[in-house]
Scaffold this motif. Sequence first.
Motif, PDB file in Angstrom:
ATOM      1  N   ARG A   1       0.842  -1.202   0.000  1.00  0.00           N
ATOM      2  CA  ARG A   1       0.000   0.000   0.000  1.00  0.00           C
ATOM      3  C   ARG A   1       0.875   1.250   0.000  1.00  0.00           C
ATOM      4  NH1 ARG A   1      -4.029   0.222   4.809  1.00  0.00           N
ATOM      5  NH2 ARG A   1      -5.441  -0.904   3.415  1.00  0.00           N
ATOM      6  N   ALA A   2       1.937   1.221   0.801  1.00  0.00           N
ATOM      7  CA  ALA A   2       2.859   2.368   0.839  1.00  0.00           C
ATOM      8  C   ALA A   2       3.552   2.567  -0.512  1.00  0.00           C
ATOM      9  CB  ALA A   2       3.900   2.158   1.934  1.00  0.00           C
ATOM     10  N   ALA A   3       3.690   1.467  -1.277  1.00  0.00           N
ATOM     11  CA  ALA A   3       4.311   1.552  -2.601  1.00  0.00           C
ATOM     12  C   ALA A   3       3.325   2.008  -3.674  1.00  0.00           C
ATOM     13  CB  ALA A   3       4.901   0.200  -2.981  1.00  0.00           C
ATOM     14  N   GLY A   4       2.077   2.231  -3.273  1.00  0.00           N
ATOM     15  CA  GLY A   4       1.096   2.786  -4.199  1.00  0.00           C
ATOM     16  C   GLY A   4      -0.015   1.866  -4.639  1.00  0.00           C
ATOM     17  N   LEU A   5      -0.044   0.624  -4.137  1.00  0.00           N
ATOM     18  CA  LEU A   5      -1.068  -0.332  -4.569  1.00  0.00           C
ATOM     19  C   LEU A   5      -2.385  -0.061  -3.859  1.00  0.00           C
ATOM     20  CD1 LEU A   5      -1.317  -2.893  -6.402  1.00  0.00           C
ATOM     21  CD2 LEU A   5      -1.005  -4.249  -4.317  1.00  0.00           C
TER      22      LEU A   5
ATOM     23  N   ALA B   1      -7.011  -0.539  -4.132  1.00  0.00           N
ATOM     24  CA  ALA B   1      -8.092  -1.405  -4.608  1.00  0.00           C
ATOM     25  C   ALA B   1      -8.311  -1.209  -6.105  1.00  0.00           C
ATOM     26  CB  ALA B   1      -9.367  -1.115  -3.840  1.00  0.00           C
ATOM     27  N   GLY B   2      -8.406  -2.331  -6.819  1.00  0.00           N
ATOM     28  CA  GLY B   2      -8.621  -2.298  -8.260  1.00  0.00           C
ATOM     29  C   GLY B   2      -7.353  -2.302  -9.080  1.00  0.00           C
ATOM     30  N   ASP B   3      -6.214  -1.945  -8.487  1.00  0.00           N
ATOM     31  CA  ASP B   3      -4.938  -1.995  -9.196  1.00  0.00           C
ATOM     32  C   ASP B   3      -4.544  -3.448  -9.451  1.00  0.00           C
ATOM     33  OD1 ASP B   3      -4.596   0.744  -9.197  1.00  0.00           O
ATOM     34  OD2 ASP B   3      -3.320   0.756  -7.400  1.00  0.00           O
ATOM     35  N   ARG B   4      -3.734  -3.654 -10.472  1.00  0.00           N
ATOM     36  CA  ARG B   4      -3.164  -4.972 -10.705  1.00  0.00           C
ATOM     37  C   ARG B   4      -1.769  -5.053 -10.090  1.00  0.00           C
ATOM     38  NH1 ARG B   4      -6.299  -2.147 -13.049  1.00  0.00           N
ATOM     39  NH2 ARG B   4      -4.909  -1.592 -14.787  1.00  0.00           N
ATOM     40  N   ILE B   5      -1.454  -6.230  -9.568  1.00  0.00           N
ATOM     41  CA  ILE B   5      -0.099  -6.508  -9.092  1.00  0.00           C
ATOM     42  C   ILE B   5       0.347  -7.806  -9.758  1.00  0.00           C
ATOM     43  CG2 ILE B   5      -1.102  -7.469  -6.949  1.00  0.00           C
ATOM     44  CD1 ILE B   5       1.678  -7.048  -5.652  1.00  0.00           C
ATOM     45  N   ALA B   6       1.409  -7.730 -10.546  1.00  0.00           N
ATOM     46  CA  ALA B   6       1.944  -8.894 -11.249  1.00  0.00           C
ATOM     47  C   ALA B   6       3.083  -9.489 -10.442  1.00  0.00           C
ATOM     48  CB  ALA B   6       2.435  -8.498 -12.636  1.00  0.00           C
ATOM     49  N   ALA B   7       3.185 -10.825 -10.457  1.00  0.00           N
ATOM     50  CA  ALA B   7       4.231 -11.503  -9.694  1.00  0.00           C
ATOM     51  C   ALA B   7       4.850 -12.604 -10.534  1.00  0.00           C
ATOM     52  CB  ALA B   7       3.653 -12.080  -8.406  1.00  0.00           C
ATOM     53  N   GLN B   8       6.114 -12.433 -10.884  1.00  0.00           N
ATOM     54  CA  GLN B   8       6.879 -13.470 -11.581  1.00  0.00           C
ATOM     55  C   GLN B   8       7.995 -13.900 -10.641  1.00  0.00           C
ATOM     56  OE1 GLN B   8       9.343 -12.536 -14.967  1.00  0.00           O
ATOM     57  NE2 GLN B   8       8.841 -14.463 -16.003  1.00  0.00           N
TER      58      GLN B   8
ATOM     59  N   VAL C   1      -5.198  -9.603  -2.015  1.00  0.00           N
ATOM     60  CA  VAL C   1      -6.611  -9.773  -1.661  1.00  0.00           C
ATOM     61  C   VAL C   1      -7.012  -8.777  -0.574  1.00  0.00           C
ATOM     62  CG1 VAL C   1      -8.290 -11.351  -0.621  1.00  0.00           C
ATOM     63  CG2 VAL C   1      -6.699 -12.197  -2.362  1.00  0.00           C
ATOM     64  N   ALA C   2      -6.157  -8.631   0.434  1.00  0.00           N
ATOM     65  CA  ALA C   2      -6.458  -7.708   1.536  1.00  0.00           C
ATOM     66  C   ALA C   2      -6.623  -6.279   1.049  1.00  0.00           C
ATOM     67  CB  ALA C   2      -5.356  -7.783   2.591  1.00  0.00           C
ATOM     68  N   LEU C   3      -5.823  -5.876   0.083  1.00  0.00           N
ATOM     69  CA  LEU C   3      -5.880  -4.508  -0.433  1.00  0.00           C
ATOM     70  C   LEU C   3      -6.947  -4.317  -1.504  1.00  0.00           C
ATOM     71  CD1 LEU C   3      -2.066  -3.682  -0.706  1.00  0.00           C
ATOM     72  CD2 LEU C   3      -3.659  -2.966   1.075  1.00  0.00           C
ATOM     73  N   GLY C   4      -7.602  -5.413  -1.895  1.00  0.00           N
ATOM     74  CA  GLY C   4      -8.594  -5.310  -2.952  1.00  0.00           C
ATOM     75  C   GLY C   4      -7.980  -5.188  -4.329  1.00  0.00           C
ATOM     76  N   ALA C   5      -6.703  -5.521  -4.455  1.00  0.00           N
ATOM     77  CA  ALA C   5      -6.010  -5.463  -5.745  1.00  0.00           C
ATOM     78  C   ALA C   5      -6.291  -6.737  -6.544  1.00  0.00           C
ATOM     79  CB  ALA C   5      -4.515  -5.280  -5.533  1.00  0.00           C
TER      80      ALA C   5
ATOM     81  N   GLY D   1       5.122   1.531 -16.732  1.00  0.00           N
ATOM     82  CA  GLY D   1       4.728   2.282 -15.546  1.00  0.00           C
ATOM     83  C   GLY D   1       4.544   1.462 -14.292  1.00  0.00           C
ATOM     84  N   ALA D   2       5.145   0.287 -14.226  1.00  0.00           N
ATOM     85  CA  ALA D   2       5.033  -0.569 -13.041  1.00  0.00           C
ATOM     86  C   ALA D   2       6.245  -0.382 -12.138  1.00  0.00           C
ATOM     87  CB  ALA D   2       4.921  -2.035 -13.447  1.00  0.00           C
ATOM     88  N   ARG D   3       6.016  -0.319 -10.850  1.00  0.00           N
ATOM     89  CA  ARG D   3       7.129  -0.255  -9.910  1.00  0.00           C
ATOM     90  C   ARG D   3       7.660  -1.663  -9.678  1.00  0.00           C
ATOM     91  NH1 ARG D   3       7.563   2.233  -3.715  1.00  0.00           N
ATOM     92  NH2 ARG D   3       9.578   1.231  -3.262  1.00  0.00           N
ATOM     93  N   LEU D   4       8.940  -1.880  -9.912  1.00  0.00           N
ATOM     94  CA  LEU D   4       9.549  -3.195  -9.738  1.00  0.00           C
ATOM     95  C   LEU D   4      10.021  -3.360  -8.298  1.00  0.00           C
ATOM     96  CD1 LEU D   4      11.841  -5.049 -12.189  1.00  0.00           C
ATOM     97  CD2 LEU D   4      12.505  -4.882  -9.791  1.00  0.00           C
ATOM     98  N   ILE D   5       9.585  -4.455  -7.676  1.00  0.00           N
ATOM     99  CA  ILE D   5       9.980  -4.807  -6.312  1.00  0.00           C
ATOM    100  C   ILE D   5      10.448  -6.252  -6.342  1.00  0.00           C
ATOM    101  CG2 ILE D   5       9.189  -5.149  -3.933  1.00  0.00           C
ATOM    102  CD1 ILE D   5       7.119  -2.948  -4.405  1.00  0.00           C
TER     103      ILE D   5
END
Length: 501
Positions: free
Chosen positions: A46-50, A52-59, A74-78, A122-126
């Motif tokens: 959430r602090a990184a900008g995520l 509700a409704g945003d997508r978060i990709a995980a590879q 799920v908790a953030l509604g993403a 435009g995705a933040r890489l973590i």
Amino acid sequence: MANTLYDALFAPLAGRASDLMILPDGRRISGDAFLRLVARQAHSLRAAGLTAGDRIAAQVGKSPEALAAYGAAVALGAVFLPLNPAYTPDEVDYFLGNATPRIFLCDGERAEALAPVAARHGARLITLNADGSGDLRQLSKGQPESIEPAERSPEDLAALLYTSGTTGRSKGAMLSHRNLLSNTEVLADLWRFTDGDVLIHALPIFHTHGLFVASNIVLLTGGAMIFMPGFDPEAILRLMPQATAMMGVPTFYTRLLSDARLTRELTAGMRLFISGSAPLLAETHQEFERRTGHRILERYGMTETNMSTSNPYDGERRAGTVGFPLPGVELRIMADGREAAPGEVGVIEVRGPNVFQGYWQMPEKTAEELRPDGFFITGDLATRDAEGYVHIVGRAKDLVISGGFNVYPKEVELLLDEVPGVLESAVIGVPHPDFGEAVLAVLVPRPGVGLDAQVVLAAVAGRLARFKQPKAAVVVPELPRNTMGKVQKNLLRETYAGWFA
């Protein structure tokens, strides 16, 4: 605030001291400890900008932290978008460009190659490494260990899963909270999962089988899982006495059968073995039952529908079939615009709360495959026998039309697999100057067997109409498969496209 998936799967972990995860190295993670990890990650994301409704990709590789990232989303509604770690930067570029995620989690070893891709879209890489280390762990340090979940209704999107893309660009299947939870509830009940179960979890979690079937069922029912980074026969055989159930793909079972340590004594504490994601040979069914006394339960599903059918828990688990439609799921087999008669081949269509919402940013594709009445056209060919068991024949795109006649590869493959010396086979259609397409058999020999392709063809010739008979056969060491064990017939068609030229 209500959050459909979080309330059912994650909130009940609060205060739970019993194990949720048992790791191969002996570490154990309680339900409460896992939930606190989810909360820390959620606050950091959430602090990184995520939001509700945003997508978060995980590879990322499979780890407790990777599963926690799903919980945090799920908790953030993403909307959670898991990606196969085998995808190249070029392939990832398509997914990020199509889904436009706010956050992209990747392994630190690939960060340099993927950073330009993430930046372009435009995705933040973590980073999140297979051992749990990386940026996400650092960002999560000191974060609160509880979280008020974002409000999410049953119809809100929870996940975006991309199809394999064997016929054109991959499509993002939109799965809602209701889609995922309804399927989990039905399967947990049908397969009798309880808080006393310990599931061997050796499946990847970038796919619906490992993430939305295996993990979700354990979370819903309060059980535990032996959480393995991948399929490791040695570890499975060592840890099986601690388990009660296992979910796998056919390759898991064939490899376990090759080890003499798989016995009735070893599996005495097990109550259920489940297989899916690819067809299980009848021979594997029979040999597994002979060795262990357990009959594998086979089921059928796909990215867009989660699970749709299952062989019964009580009752005959019939080899070569995927059982019956799940409770609440309607299944019909359509041929030429009408429902097929028993034994007639047609295309499976399904409707129910498990069926996805459509394809992300592809309304035309959605309209093509999701009927106005809610039935999804799966593209899988099947028959239904007199008792109602569904038999998968193959994919419509794998149908061979030779000289104007339809050839269903599964029918030919079943006969080829019966020939002595043949371990498995794949039947494909390739261009032919006279027939348009001709049937080509790709054969894998049993270990240590010298297989003569012409002898195999002669063995099945008398059991098939001439138009169904393979015009040629080729022997290969193994068939190309994707990570879930499905034979990649598109690659075989490409490889042998010029065979009859």
